[in-house]
Design an enzyme around this catalytic site. Structure first.
Site, PDB file in Angstrom:
ATOM      1  N   GLU A 310       1.944  13.221   5.315  1.00 32.67           N
ATOM      2  CA  GLU A 310       1.509  12.216   6.294  1.00 32.67           C
ATOM      3  C   GLU A 310       2.425  12.174   7.516  1.00 32.67           C
ATOM      4  O   GLU A 310       2.841  11.120   7.972  1.00 32.67           O
ATOM      5  CB  GLU A 310       1.426  10.832   5.638  1.00 32.67           C
ATOM      6  CG  GLU A 310       0.409  10.771   4.515  1.00 32.67           C
ATOM      7  CD  GLU A 310       0.184   9.381   3.948  1.00 32.67           C
ATOM      8  OE1 GLU A 310       1.127   8.579   3.956  1.00 32.67           O
ATOM      9  OE2 GLU A 310      -0.939   9.116   3.476  1.00 32.67           O
ATOM     10  N   ASP A 384      -4.658   8.188  -4.312  1.00 35.50           N
ATOM     11  CA  ASP A 384      -3.683   7.254  -3.735  1.00 35.50           C
ATOM     12  C   ASP A 384      -3.844   5.837  -4.279  1.00 35.50           C
ATOM     13  O   ASP A 384      -4.357   4.966  -3.576  1.00 35.50           O
ATOM     14  CB  ASP A 384      -3.855   7.250  -2.196  1.00 35.50           C
ATOM     15  CG  ASP A 384      -2.716   6.517  -1.502  1.00 35.50           C
ATOM     16  OD1 ASP A 384      -1.705   6.252  -2.173  1.00 35.50           O
ATOM     17  OD2 ASP A 384      -2.837   6.228  -0.302  1.00 35.50           O
ATOM     18  N   GLU A 412      -1.876  -2.600  -2.491  1.00 40.51           N
ATOM     19  CA  GLU A 412      -2.464  -2.053  -1.261  1.00 40.51           C
ATOM     20  C   GLU A 412      -3.988  -1.931  -1.372  1.00 40.51           C
ATOM     21  O   GLU A 412      -4.701  -2.260  -0.422  1.00 40.51           O
ATOM     22  CB  GLU A 412      -1.841  -0.679  -0.982  1.00 40.51           C
ATOM     23  CG  GLU A 412      -2.458   0.037   0.202  1.00 40.51           C
ATOM     24  CD  GLU A 412      -1.835   1.396   0.485  1.00 40.51           C
ATOM     25  OE1 GLU A 412      -0.843   1.757  -0.182  1.00 40.51           O
ATOM     26  OE2 GLU A 412      -2.348   2.088   1.385  1.00 40.51           O
TER      27      GLU A 412
HETATM   28  C1  GCV Z   1       4.555   4.916   2.536  1.00 42.00           C
HETATM   29  C2  GCV Z   1      -0.472   5.722   1.247  1.00 42.00           C
HETATM   30  C3  GCV Z   1      -0.128   4.464   1.987  1.00 42.00           C
HETATM   31  C4  GCV Z   1       1.039   4.682   2.941  1.00 42.00           C
HETATM   32  C5  GCV Z   1       2.209   5.238   2.132  1.00 42.00           C
HETATM   33  C6  GCV Z   1       1.774   6.535   1.465  1.00 42.00           C
HETATM   34  C7  GCV Z   1       2.867   7.122   0.591  1.00 42.00           C
HETATM   35  O1  GCV Z   1      -1.039   6.648   2.106  1.00 42.00           O
HETATM   36  O2  GCV Z   1      -1.246   3.997   2.669  1.00 42.00           O
HETATM   37  O3  GCV Z   1       1.369   3.461   3.524  1.00 42.00           O
HETATM   38  O4  GCV Z   1       3.331   5.459   2.954  1.00 42.00           O
HETATM   39  O5  GCV Z   1       0.675   6.259   0.641  1.00 42.00           O
HETATM   40  O6  GCV Z   1       2.822   6.883  -0.590  1.00 42.00           O
HETATM   41  O7  GCV Z   1       3.731   7.811   1.098  1.00 42.00           O
END
Ligand code: GCV
Length: 724
Positions: A310, A384, A412
């Protein structure tokens, strides 16, 4: 005027009371309320009003302080700390090697079963004395034993004939805070970050101590303070001083500090031109940095790294791979006994392979190549942290590398801190899943506790749900998720049922009439959210960025695999992601026993149906329902389950204070509203493809699809701020 004054006074009292409730919530499961059962109370007094605690170490002093706090409150009388005991009854709390000889021999058999920071609680009869002993090989073990002993009292166990031996089954039991240096928390729904960087190192907030107590009480022994989307500044001297202050507090509670390492730190704060892991200067930079850290935090745990994921920098930026990156850091921390925890949450924007397959594809070839102080951290499922995912295929497949489980405690994708969802139920489902990689019974729990492949290092990490809210977690019941994570990290074989009961008794009440129905409510709550958000294997249909509420229609994000439409693939013919050999063939990453079962829509467990299959809207399920009707009925079932939760909670009023009742009741009303929102928005959207009426029993939406699509939440909590 008079009425106005009355109203103000009322408001004042109301706030005070609400505040009082919140202050009570602050105490978490360590409330230590007075024991009202007179028989029990008398027996506890008998056992524990005279106490001998070894005082040779800070951890033993913590045990003493906890007893001094808890026992007078629970027993309603003073307690006496003595230096030794000749006769009568007493509680003796010390490491095994310091126990008097007669006591040593009385517990020597149990001590043979103690491992690491495990402990023994035992009632022993000696000449002239009846002793209850809390002992262990380590002072930390004694502290853990003390918390367990107090918990047994809180939950009203008879302690007259005590014999408990308990050992932690995993080495690293860790919270991951996604806390930023500006005190915002990525995916945090309980206020700001606990770490007050501006006032540290001088100002030591009582919260840091209470945080450490709560963690130690369930055996959590590590914390990564900062976000995996890392800021290199945490590794600069100014911040390291602050980290030291926290580590100094946590040490006597057995908690090691880890930091997230931004891979490009040698450039950002080190002035180098590259962060290439094979570059000698870069390697030396990390070695020097590590030396600097250990000079001030001698028990530093190591680094947690999100690399090439990411948008985070990583070894691939330099044409290197995960092994090159992880081993470079592992080499630097190795002389000090540190670890590198390298995350496997990777999926590339340049690769159109099914996202669910990418981490496995990328990491499996490296199995066996990591240094022995590297653990690869794998999320519970391949996408995720969805309300339900099949277990991640890397578990069991990666045989020579220790895998540390990553669960998300913060909600989340599970209603933030507004929805009552008891997550140990989800955790248990994953831990109990059979990978079949070494024959039947090769569960995920056995992979992560090292027993399947004999891994030396083991662990479990949980993305924290803790913040500055008075009650720590936003929702009072979200405390159970922190508690439950800790208990499962200690023993991944515990049941969600046992944990719920433990938590309820320590947090709310020991009344069976309360505990039984509320425990049922907690245990059902996870399935309820799956039903009203992502039934039958649907997944990642959340609204953009913040993940608050439904957004199955979203199709305009920068990367295809960020769009909900990528995951549900609804069209006029049907819905679901074909991950069988006719589609992405993600099933091939599982053992053949699973692949065969999952490839066939008739044999796959129904809860994973649309995760692995794209099926026609009129596909007939085993119970005779067609798929469209089944989806709609599941959404309705989820809403009905929340309605039922409200009814159950209402019935519990007699066992709760007015404010205890009210705070959860208000949250449940929001949960119901949002469950209906999910049902209506998703069904209206999918109906545009299915072109079928809602089946009988499903409430008709009162708003249009356009209305749901128009909702925008620019200030939804937990979104990552942009500073870089
Ligand atoms: C810390 C998901 C979440 C992100 C998070 C990512 C990860 O994509 O939405 O906020 O980033 O996981 O675990 O690195």
């Amino acid at each position: 005027m008079k009425l106005c004054r009355f109203f103000l006074i009322f408001l004042c009292f109301y706030n005070l009371e609400t505040n009082g409730q919140q202050l009570n919530d602050y105490k978490l499961w360590l409330k230590y309320e007075q024991i009202t059962d007179s028989k029990l109370s008398a027996s506890y007094k008998d056992i524990s009003s005279k106490i001998v605690v070894g005082e040779s170490t800070p951890s033993l002093l913590n045990a003493k302080e906890e007893l001094a706090l808890a026992l007078p409150q629970m027993l309603g009388t003073d307690i006496e700390f003595l230096s030794a005991i000749d006769k009568g009854n007493a509680l003796i709390v010390d490491v095994y090697q310091n126990l008097p000889v007669d006591l040593k021999s009385a517990v020597s058999k149990e001590m043979m079963d103690v491992k690491g920071d495990g402990f023994v609680l035992k009632s022993v009869k000696l000449t002239n004395k009846k002793v209850t002993v809390i002992t262990a090989k380590t002072d930390l073990g004694v502290l853990y034993g003390t918390f367990r002993f107090l918990h047994l009292m809180q939950s009203q166990h008879l302690l007259d004939d005590l014999k408990v031996v308990d050992n932690p089954k995993l080495d690293i039991r860790m919270l991951n805070h996604w806390d930023n240096l500006d005190r915002s928390v990525e995916r945090g729904y309980a206020g700001f970050s606990l770490w007050n960087w501006q006032k540290l190192p001088e100002y030591v907030d009582q919260r840091y101590i209470d945080y450490a107590r709560a963690n130690a009480s369930v055996g959590i022994n590590a914390t990564a303070l900062t976000n995996v989307n890392a800021n290199a500044l945490i590794l600069t001297p100014m911040y390291l001083e602050k980290v030291k202050a926290l580590a100094d507090i946590f040490r006597s509670y057995g908690i090691k500090v880890y930091l997230t390492a931004r891979f490009s730190a040698p450039m950002e704060i080190g002035g180098l031109e590259t962060a290439d892991p094979l570059n000698a200067q870069v390697q030396q930079w990390w070695k020097d940095k590590v030396k600097e850290i250990y000079a001030i935090v001698p028990d530093f745990g190591g680094f947690l790294v999100k690399a090439n994921s990411e948008g985070q920098p990583g070894p691939q930026n330099y044409g290197r791979n995960h092994v090159d990156g992880a081993n470079m850091m592992a080499e630097a921390v190795k002389p000090f006994g540190g670890n590198v925890i390298w995350r496997a949450f990777v999926y590339s924007e340049h690769d159109d392979t099914d996202r669910a397959k990418q981490a496995y594809d990328e990491f499996l070839p490296y199995d066996g190549n990591f240094m022995d102080n590297v653990l690869v951290q794998v999320k519970n499922g391949p996408i995720d942290f969805q309300p339900r995912e099949p277990f991640h295929p890397m578990f069991g497949a990666m045989k020579k590398t220790p895998l540390i489980m990553e669960f998300q405690i913060t909600q989340e994708y599970l209603g933030f801190s507004t929805h009552l969802v008891y997550l140990p139920k989800l955790f248990e489902e994953v831990l109990d899943a059979d990978t079949f990689q070494k024959g039947e019974g090769s569960t995920v729990a056995k992979v992560i506790d090292g027993s399947l492949y004999g891994n030396k290092l083991t662990g479990m990490a949980g993305v924290s749900n803790i913040g500055t809210d008075i009650n720590w977690t936003g929702h009072p019941f979200a405390q159970a998720n922190w508690y439950g994570f800790g208990r499962l990290a200690w023993d991944p074989y515990l049941s969600a049922n046992t944990i719920a009961e433990e938590w309820l008794r320590a947090t709310y009440s020991n009344e069976e009439e309360f505990v039984d129905p509320i425990k049922e409510m907690m245990l059902d709550s996870r399935e309820a959210i799956v039903n009203y958000m992502n039934p039958l294997g649907l997944h990642h249909i959340f609204d953009t960025g913040h993940h608050y509420g439904p957004g199955p229609w979203v199709d305009n994000l920068g990367r295809p695999d960020w769009n909900p439409v990528y995951y549900h693939k609804a069209d006029s013919l049907g819905v679901g992601f074909d991950r069988t050999p006719s589609g992405s063939n993600a099933t091939e990453q599982y053992a053949s026993e699973i692949a065969v079962q999952y490839n066939d829509p008739k044999t796959i467990p129904q809860e994973y149906l649309l995760w692995f299959h794209h099926l026609p809207w009129d596909y007939k399920l085993e119970n005779g329902e067609i798929l469209w009707d089944a989806i709609a009925l599941k959404y309705q079932e989820g809403v009905d389950q929340v309605t039922q939760m409200i009814k159950t909670w209402d019935r519990m009023k007699p066992y709760l204070s007015e404010n205890e009742y009210k705070e959860v009741s208000m949250l449940l009303e929001i949960q119901l509203k949002e469950a209906k929102w999910w049902r209506d928005a998703c069904l209206l959207y999918f109906q545009t493809f299915s072109n079928r009426p809602l089946p009988t029993g499903v409430e008709r939406p009162t708003k249009s699809l356009e209305y749901f699509k128009s909702l925008k939440f620019p200030f939804a909590p937990g979104i990552r701020p942009r500073w870089d």
